[in-house]
Design a protein around this motif. Structure first.
Motif, PDB file in Angstrom:
ATOM      1  N   ALA A  24     -56.457 -12.970  12.284  1.00 44.42           N
ATOM      2  CA  ALA A  24     -55.769 -11.689  12.071  1.00 44.42           C
ATOM      3  C   ALA A  24     -55.064 -11.318  13.373  1.00 44.42           C
ATOM      4  O   ALA A  24     -55.395 -10.331  14.041  1.00 44.42           O
ATOM      5  N   ASN A  40     -52.346 -10.312  16.330  1.00 44.67           N
ATOM      6  CA  ASN A  40     -51.432  -9.174  16.541  1.00 44.67           C
ATOM      7  C   ASN A  40     -49.987  -9.498  16.166  1.00 44.67           C
ATOM      8  O   ASN A  40     -49.248  -8.641  15.714  1.00 44.67           O
ATOM      9  N   ILE A  41     -49.592 -10.750  16.382  1.00 40.79           N
ATOM     10  CA  ILE A  41     -48.186 -11.094  16.156  1.00 40.79           C
ATOM     11  C   ILE A  41     -47.861 -11.305  14.660  1.00 40.79           C
ATOM     12  O   ILE A  41     -46.693 -11.263  14.260  1.00 40.79           O
ATOM     13  N   ARG A  92     -62.453 -14.639  11.902  1.00 38.60           N
ATOM     14  CA  ARG A  92     -63.827 -15.043  12.228  1.00 38.60           C
ATOM     15  C   ARG A  92     -64.832 -14.018  11.750  1.00 38.60           C
ATOM     16  O   ARG A  92     -66.011 -14.322  11.609  1.00 38.60           O
ATOM     17  N   LYS A 139     -63.088  -7.910   9.540  1.00 39.73           N
ATOM     18  CA  LYS A 139     -61.743  -7.910  10.130  1.00 39.73           C
ATOM     19  C   LYS A 139     -60.737  -8.508   9.133  1.00 39.73           C
ATOM     20  O   LYS A 139     -59.633  -7.979   8.948  1.00 39.73           O
ATOM     21  N   TYR A 170     -61.672 -20.285   8.483  1.00 41.31           N
ATOM     22  CA  TYR A 170     -60.391 -20.983   8.690  1.00 41.31           C
ATOM     23  C   TYR A 170     -60.310 -22.223   7.781  1.00 41.31           C
ATOM     24  O   TYR A 170     -59.289 -22.487   7.149  1.00 41.31           O
ATOM     25  N   PRO A 204     -51.161 -18.625  14.283  1.00 40.82           N
ATOM     26  CA  PRO A 204     -50.971 -17.841  15.502  1.00 40.82           C
ATOM     27  C   PRO A 204     -52.270 -17.745  16.314  1.00 40.82           C
ATOM     28  O   PRO A 204     -52.576 -16.703  16.893  1.00 40.82           O
ATOM     29  N   PRO A 214     -54.922 -18.766  19.462  1.00 39.46           N
ATOM     30  CA  PRO A 214     -54.654 -18.988  20.889  1.00 39.46           C
ATOM     31  C   PRO A 214     -54.118 -20.417  21.109  1.00 39.46           C
ATOM     32  O   PRO A 214     -54.506 -21.346  20.376  1.00 39.46           O
ATOM     33  N   ASN A 215     -53.269 -20.573  22.107  1.00 42.70           N
ATOM     34  CA  ASN A 215     -52.575 -21.852  22.325  1.00 42.70           C
ATOM     35  C   ASN A 215     -53.512 -23.064  22.291  1.00 42.70           C
ATOM     36  O   ASN A 215     -53.191 -24.108  21.738  1.00 42.70           O
ATOM     37  N   GLU A 218     -47.162 -21.221  15.980  1.00 46.01           N
ATOM     38  CA  GLU A 218     -46.697 -20.384  17.081  1.00 46.01           C
ATOM     39  C   GLU A 218     -46.419 -21.209  18.341  1.00 46.01           C
ATOM     40  O   GLU A 218     -46.976 -22.268  18.544  1.00 46.01           O
ATOM     41  N   LYS A 219     -45.560 -20.656  19.158  1.00 46.66           N
ATOM     42  CA  LYS A 219     -45.236 -21.273  20.451  1.00 46.66           C
ATOM     43  C   LYS A 219     -46.293 -20.888  21.458  1.00 46.66           C
ATOM     44  O   LYS A 219     -46.857 -19.806  21.311  1.00 46.66           O
ATOM     45  N   ARG A 249     -53.843 -14.736  26.881  1.00 46.52           N
ATOM     46  CA  ARG A 249     -52.776 -15.239  27.760  1.00 46.52           C
ATOM     47  C   ARG A 249     -53.269 -15.592  29.160  1.00 46.52           C
ATOM     48  O   ARG A 249     -52.612 -16.314  29.889  1.00 46.52           O
ATOM     49  N   TYR A 304     -37.413 -13.437  13.387  1.00 45.53           N
ATOM     50  CA  TYR A 304     -38.476 -14.024  12.551  1.00 45.53           C
ATOM     51  C   TYR A 304     -38.014 -14.173  11.107  1.00 45.53           C
ATOM     52  O   TYR A 304     -38.432 -15.079  10.404  1.00 45.53           O
TER      53      TYR A 304
HETATM   54  N1  LIG Z   1     -43.412 -15.628  18.375  1.00 46.07           N
HETATM   55  C1  LIG Z   1     -43.685 -14.553  19.084  1.00 46.07           C
HETATM   56  O1  LIG Z   1     -42.858 -13.673  19.249  1.00 46.07           O
HETATM   57  C2  LIG Z   1     -45.041 -14.399  19.647  1.00 46.07           C
HETATM   58  C3  LIG Z   1     -45.900 -15.451  19.645  1.00 46.07           C
HETATM   59  N2  LIG Z   1     -47.169 -15.310  20.111  1.00 46.07           N
HETATM   60  C4  LIG Z   1     -48.069 -16.461  20.050  1.00 46.07           C
HETATM   61  O2  LIG Z   1     -48.983 -16.233  18.970  1.00 46.07           O
HETATM   62  C5  LIG Z   1     -50.299 -16.641  19.338  1.00 46.07           C
HETATM   63  C6  LIG Z   1     -51.231 -15.443  19.191  1.00 46.07           C
HETATM   64  O3  LIG Z   1     -50.832 -14.394  20.009  1.00 46.07           O
HETATM   65  P1  LIG Z   1     -51.317 -12.887  19.720  1.00 46.07           P
HETATM   66  O4  LIG Z   1     -51.056 -12.536  18.306  1.00 46.07           O
HETATM   67  O5  LIG Z   1     -50.739 -12.040  20.749  1.00 46.07           O
HETATM   68  O6  LIG Z   1     -52.877 -13.060  19.981  1.00 46.07           O
HETATM   69  P2  LIG Z   1     -54.148 -12.345  19.316  1.00 46.07           P
HETATM   70  O7  LIG Z   1     -55.204 -12.391  20.356  1.00 46.07           O
HETATM   71  O8  LIG Z   1     -53.782 -11.046  18.715  1.00 46.07           O
HETATM   72  O9  LIG Z   1     -54.500 -13.322  18.106  1.00 46.07           O
HETATM   73  C7  LIG Z   1     -55.113 -14.534  18.253  1.00 46.07           C
HETATM   74  C8  LIG Z   1     -56.037 -14.762  17.066  1.00 46.07           C
HETATM   75  O10 LIG Z   1     -56.737 -15.955  17.354  1.00 46.07           O
HETATM   76  C9  LIG Z   1     -58.023 -15.866  16.778  1.00 46.07           C
HETATM   77  N3  LIG Z   1     -58.996 -16.566  17.600  1.00 46.07           N
HETATM   78  C10 LIG Z   1     -59.686 -17.642  17.200  1.00 46.07           C
HETATM   79  N4  LIG Z   1     -60.496 -18.072  18.166  1.00 46.07           N
HETATM   80  C11 LIG Z   1     -60.324 -17.235  19.194  1.00 46.07           C
HETATM   81  C12 LIG Z   1     -60.917 -17.143  20.477  1.00 46.07           C
HETATM   82  N5  LIG Z   1     -61.829 -18.029  20.896  1.00 46.07           N
HETATM   83  N6  LIG Z   1     -60.529 -16.135  21.272  1.00 46.07           N
HETATM   84  C13 LIG Z   1     -59.604 -15.259  20.878  1.00 46.07           C
HETATM   85  N7  LIG Z   1     -59.000 -15.302  19.669  1.00 46.07           N
HETATM   86  C14 LIG Z   1     -59.365 -16.267  18.834  1.00 46.07           C
HETATM   87  C15 LIG Z   1     -58.333 -14.406  16.551  1.00 46.07           C
HETATM   88  O11 LIG Z   1     -58.556 -14.443  15.186  1.00 46.07           O
HETATM   89  P3  LIG Z   1     -59.690 -13.705  14.337  1.00 46.07           P
HETATM   90  O12 LIG Z   1     -58.876 -12.675  13.703  1.00 46.07           O
HETATM   91  O13 LIG Z   1     -60.168 -14.798  13.478  1.00 46.07           O
HETATM   92  O14 LIG Z   1     -60.726 -13.152  15.266  1.00 46.07           O
HETATM   93  C16 LIG Z   1     -57.051 -13.653  16.858  1.00 46.07           C
HETATM   94  O15 LIG Z   1     -56.668 -12.843  15.809  1.00 46.07           O
HETATM   95  C17 LIG Z   1     -50.171 -17.241  20.723  1.00 46.07           C
HETATM   96  O16 LIG Z   1     -49.991 -18.619  20.593  1.00 46.07           O
HETATM   97  C18 LIG Z   1     -48.907 -16.622  21.292  1.00 46.07           C
HETATM   98  O17 LIG Z   1     -48.254 -17.439  22.235  1.00 46.07           O
HETATM   99  C19 LIG Z   1     -47.616 -14.093  20.534  1.00 46.07           C
HETATM  100  C20 LIG Z   1     -46.792 -13.015  20.579  1.00 46.07           C
HETATM  101  C21 LIG Z   1     -45.401 -13.096  20.206  1.00 46.07           C
END
Ligand SMILES: NC(=O)C1=CN([C@@H]2O[C@H](COP(=O)(O)OP(=O)(O)OC[C@H]3O[C@@H](n4cnc5c(N)ncnc54)[C@H](OP(=O)(O)O)[C@@H]3O)[C@@H](O)[C@H]2O)C=CC1
Ligand SMILES: O=C1OC[C@@H](O)[C@H](O)[C@H]1O
Length: 398
Positions: free
Chosen positions: A36, A38-39, A62, A66, A86, A101, A103-104, A124-125, A195, A344
């Motif tokens: 879930a 943020n992006i 997870r 949520k 997942y 989307p 984490p990288n 996602e990038k 990040r 987008y």
């Molecule tokens: N194209 C664009 O404009 C943008 C792209 N991005 C990219 O999107 C990706 C996500 O960014 P963003 O939405 O800001 O990040 P968030 O932290 O909001 O989201 C990441 C998601 O990853 C899940 N997750 C799974 N394992 C982990 C862990 N160990 N720790 C933390 N999170 C975990 C979480 O899901 P759960 O809900 O399951 O807990 C969470 O919702 C990145 O790759 C970023 O580079 C980000 C912003 C803009």
């Protein structure tokens, strides 16, 4: 006045996009979202509202609470939650395509698993932590006949296409030097944000840096020859151990034909006088033999941008002729797009077309994603920070 009205209109329609009727005579592409994130609303949930052949059908998080809250908020039919969520989403036969989307550092594992499950992937990038991982993902997608796209959304917007066309039509002469800058003030992302987490593939070169490298390579139309220099600000560590996470990096590259390029990205620009945050900077500047082009806001052009073209001798000649262009919609007859389409939304159009076996108006090939990661890694090599850790995941899945 007209431009303020246009700006407000675009902003409004980006946040409350017009909904269209869903097609009844062609198959729907049903997306599942991993996490879930943020992006997700900006990158997919809002864009699908105006696409007649796409819908977000499921989300997995997870935590079940949520996932359910996210599903309720965005009117998503199915919510998967918990430690196996997942994979359950990937196994759902109603899901055609996955939006990843995560984490990288988790991009590779979950993209490979999604492809293994027979799903197309909008990823996602940056595509992964290393060029080797990126190559493997694209080779696997190809072997399975599935669509995989690294979500460099700005590359689908007509504004950056116009920039490229101006540079390619020769009116400014050969490109000599390109600067791509993305800077955000301290506080934009919390200290515990993904990040800044090395294990999860964090670091500014991975985050905003991957856009700047992508843009540099696109504008110059080729890959660099080498990284000439690179310098970084680092995230302090809790225990004083050496940090591997860059919060700001400036790198200069040599390109064929004696051209050079510099990327500058920073996500923790200190406040002016200790309390005034810097205005975010998203700027592309191209110095050419016979002039200069500046694009303000190349990443989110759909909101607002300017393309300033100055013909003349850029080396100090103050009497350059200037014009400003703004491009919110493709100018080619019949090309798809609306003034209010976000980057987008353009990207979604291309992705759905590709999944449907049509030829999108614009596409990013696998080689582009692989090269981008290669040069992000080379910057890390130059700064001495090293690539982000390779995933432990390996196919085949038992
Ligand atoms: N194209 C664009 O404009 C943008 C792209 N991005 C990219 O999107 C990706 C996500 O960014 P963003 O939405 O800001 O990040 P968030 O932290 O909001 O989201 C990441 C998601 O990853 C899940 N997750 C799974 N394992 C982990 C862990 N160990 N720790 C933390 N999170 C975990 C979480 O899901 P759960 O809900 O399951 O807990 C969470 O919702 C990145 O790759 C970023 O580079 C980000 C912003 C803009
Ligand atoms: O568009 C963006 O700007 C801010 C970044 O942190 C984010 O990851 C990126 O995609």
């Amino acid at each position: 006045m007209a431009s303020i009205y246009g700006f407000v209109q675009r902003l409004y329609k980006a946040s409350v996009p017009p909904r269209c009727a869903k097609s009844t005579d062609s198959p729907m592409i049903r997306f599942g979202i991993l996490g879930a994130a943020n992006i997700a609303p900006a990158a997919l949930l809002k864009p699908v509202l105006s696409h007649p052949e796409a819908v977000v059908y499921a989300v997995a998080a997870r935590s079940l609470e949520k996932a359910q809250a996210f599903a309720r908020k965005h009117s998503i039919e199915k919510a998967y939650g918990g430690p196996t969520a997942y994979q359950e989403l990937l196994d759902d036969p109603n899901v055609d395509a996955i939006y990843n989307p995560l984490p990288n550092g988790l991009h590779y594992e979950w993209t490979m698993k999604a492809l293994h499950a027979g799903k197309h992937v909008l990823l996602e990038k940056p595509s992964s932590d290393t060029a080797d991982e990126t190559r493997e993902m694209f080779e696997y997608a190809k072997s399975k006949g599935l669509v995989l796209l690294e979500a460099f959304h700005y590359r689908f917007h007509p504004a950056i296409h116009r920039v490229k066309a101006i540079l390619d039509n020769g009116e400014l002469g050969a490109i000599k030097h390109v600067e791509v800058t993305m800077k955000l003030p301290k506080g934009f992302a919390a200290d515990d944000d993904i990040r800044f987490n090395y294990e999860l593939g964090g670091g500014i070169m991975m985050d905003m840096g991957c856009y700047t490298v992508n843009c540099l390579r696109y504008i110059l139309g080729t890959d660099p020859l080498e990284v000439l220099s690179s310098i970084s600000d680092l995230m302090p560590t809790n225990d004083g151990s050496p940090s591997k996470v860059d919060t700001g990096t400036t790198a200069t590259f040599a390109f064929p034909g004696d051209a050079t390029g510099t990327v500058t990205c920073h996500m923790r620009v200190p406040y002016m006088l200790g309390f005034i945050p810097h205005f975010p900077t998203i700027l592309l500047t191209v110095h050419c033999e016979n002039g200069e082009l500046k694009m303000f806001n190349f990443v989110m052009p759909s909101m607002y941008h300017t393309i300033e073209v100055s013909a003349g001798d850029w080396k100090g000649n103050k009497s350059m002729k200037k014009r400003i262009e703004k491009v919110y919609k493709p100018t080619e007859p019949g090309a798809k797009g609306e003034e209010w389409w976000t980057t987008y939304r353009y990207q979604l159009e291309a992705f759905v077309d590709k999944v449907k076996g049509l030829t999108p108006e614009y596409w990013l090939p696998a080689e582009d994603a692989i090269s981008n990661m290669t040069w992000v890694e080379k910057v890390y090599e130059k700064t001495g920070l090293g690539s982000r850790p390779q995933s432990n995941f390996k196919l085949p899945i038992p």
